[in-house]
Design a protein around this motif. Sequence first.
Motif, mmCIF file in Angstrom:
data_model
loop_
_atom_site.group_PDB
_atom_site.id
_atom_site.type_symbol
_atom_site.label_atom_id
_atom_site.label_comp_id
_atom_site.label_asym_id
_atom_site.label_seq_id
_atom_site.Cartn_x
_atom_site.Cartn_y
_atom_site.Cartn_z
ATOM 1 N N UNK A 358 58.983 51.296 11.179
ATOM 2 C CA UNK A 358 60.391 51.415 10.826
ATOM 3 C C UNK A 358 60.902 50.122 10.197
ATOM 4 N N UNK A 359 61.764 50.260 9.206
ATOM 5 C CA UNK A 359 62.398 49.084 8.614
ATOM 6 C C UNK A 359 63.428 48.448 9.539
ATOM 7 N N UNK A 360 63.677 49.062 10.685
ATOM 8 C CA UNK A 360 64.511 48.413 11.680
ATOM 9 C C UNK A 360 63.853 47.141 12.183
ATOM 10 N N UNK A 361 62.540 47.087 12.075
ATOM 11 C CA UNK A 361 61.754 45.916 12.451
ATOM 12 C C UNK A 361 61.077 45.360 11.193
ATOM 13 N N UNK A 362 60.736 44.077 11.171
ATOM 14 C CA UNK A 362 60.211 43.480 9.933
ATOM 15 C C UNK A 362 58.717 43.653 9.720
ATOM 16 N N UNK A 363 58.005 44.214 10.688
ATOM 17 C CA UNK A 363 56.545 44.094 10.699
ATOM 18 C C UNK A 363 55.880 44.807 9.528
ATOM 19 N N UNK A 364 56.208 46.081 9.306
ATOM 20 C CA UNK A 364 55.545 46.818 8.231
ATOM 21 C C UNK A 364 55.935 46.257 6.871
ATOM 22 N N UNK A 365 57.162 45.809 6.732
ATOM 23 C CA UNK A 365 57.581 45.191 5.470
ATOM 24 C C UNK A 365 56.749 43.943 5.182
ATOM 25 N N UNK A 366 56.570 43.105 6.189
ATOM 26 C CA UNK A 366 55.747 41.914 5.987
ATOM 27 C C UNK A 366 54.292 42.288 5.707
ATOM 28 N N UNK A 367 53.784 43.293 6.409
ATOM 29 C CA UNK A 367 52.389 43.690 6.210
ATOM 30 C C UNK A 367 52.150 44.175 4.786
ATOM 31 N N UNK A 368 53.048 45.000 4.279
ATOM 32 C CA UNK A 368 52.856 45.507 2.917
ATOM 33 C C UNK A 368 53.065 44.399 1.880
ATOM 34 N N UNK A 369 54.018 43.497 2.126
ATOM 35 C CA UNK A 369 54.188 42.368 1.212
ATOM 36 C C UNK A 369 52.925 41.515 1.147
ATOM 37 N N UNK A 370 52.323 41.275 2.295
ATOM 38 C CA UNK A 370 51.154 40.414 2.333
ATOM 39 C C UNK A 370 49.956 41.022 1.618
ATOM 40 N N UNK A 371 49.946 42.341 1.441
ATOM 41 C CA UNK A 371 48.878 42.934 0.642
ATOM 42 C C UNK A 371 48.918 42.405 -0.790
ATOM 43 N N UNK A 372 50.106 42.144 -1.311
ATOM 44 C CA UNK A 372 50.207 41.523 -2.637
ATOM 45 C C UNK A 372 49.843 40.048 -2.584
#
Length: 398
Positions: A358-372
């Motif tokens: 969930x975007x309520x938490x930062x974790x998946x957003x950071x994980x997908x950003x770090x793929x770049x």
Amino acid sequence: MSQPKPSEYTAFDPMDPLGVDDLLDPEDLAIRDSVRAWAADRVLPYIADWYERGELPQIRELTRELGALGALGMPLTGYGCAGATPVQYGLTCLELEAADSGVRSLVSVQGSLAMYAIHRFGSEEQKLRWLPDMAAGEVIGCFGLTEPDHGSDPAGMRTRARRDGSDWVLTGRKMWITNGSVAGVAVVWARTDDGIRGFLVPAGAPGFTAPEIRHKWSLRASVTSELVLDEVRLPADAVLPEVTGLRGPLSCLNHARYGIVWGAMGAARASFAAALEYARTREQFGRPIGGFQLTQAKLADMAVELHKGILLAHHLGRRMEAGGLRPEQVSFGKLNNVREAIGICRTARTILGANGISLEYPVMRHATNLESVLTYEGTVEMHQLVLGKALTGLDAFR
């Protein structure tokens, strides 16, 4: 020397278990805290929405604010630049990426690529024309090296610059260019009869366009563009006079990779902090999940890799301050810290369970950003081969 009694130890800080802050002087801490406060006020309340919408609104206003903080071209001296130490710049990258990789990328491309290229390889006239406004955030810059068919092998670039009288005429395409469509100036690297040269291409030059790249699932809160150069005519003084060959763009990339070494740990820290807080409060089977051995093992392993990475970044920063940082050492840091940061994000996601996506938490957003971040400015494989060559003396690139 007598050892301190247990009662004399400072309290254990879960977010600084090794006491790394003790290595920082008051000015370092003040800069870090000011950037952290800015990010908390201007990025964190809005970043989930920006990410979901796939845009970075008010980018020009944000860039001017970052200029006022001294974050643009931060380690450079003169021309309105802050002249900060490498460690202070690294701490800034960490705090910005703890908010979002896209904001750190904006700063890295502006300062470590576009401004650094002009500062190191430009004429005095070019420096005076561009750097003060770029340091203030009034002009945004971008860096055109990667092409649609040439990423890890920039020596194969097809963008060309030919002489026409005293002018230069550029033709080609660049791809995956951060800040491209909002930049007032693009540093474009092109093949010439004399070797690879850098050119300053102002926005609005006839034949120069920068269509934005959409439909990204990583670095969504960031402006990413293609650069199209269709017979773009530039005056003779548009070329960077102080470098010929790949040494120019590669030295810029090395400077930017150093910021990534720190920045990746910011994304990792934010994900670790979210997982730690969640583990303390989320209850299953009648008690917080942080009280179970498997969750504690995950948190311990995450903390070890996070703070090893921060120590590595700090060590590289001190070496840069002393003038002894080698490109292979930057590759060491980029390879380790981004790879470990992704691992920390993935483990944090398992602690948060379904909430981890969930975007309520930062974790998946950071994980997908770090793929770049894992791929740009040198893939895992490229940095492995840089280190492999340094270790064996044998070149495996070709």
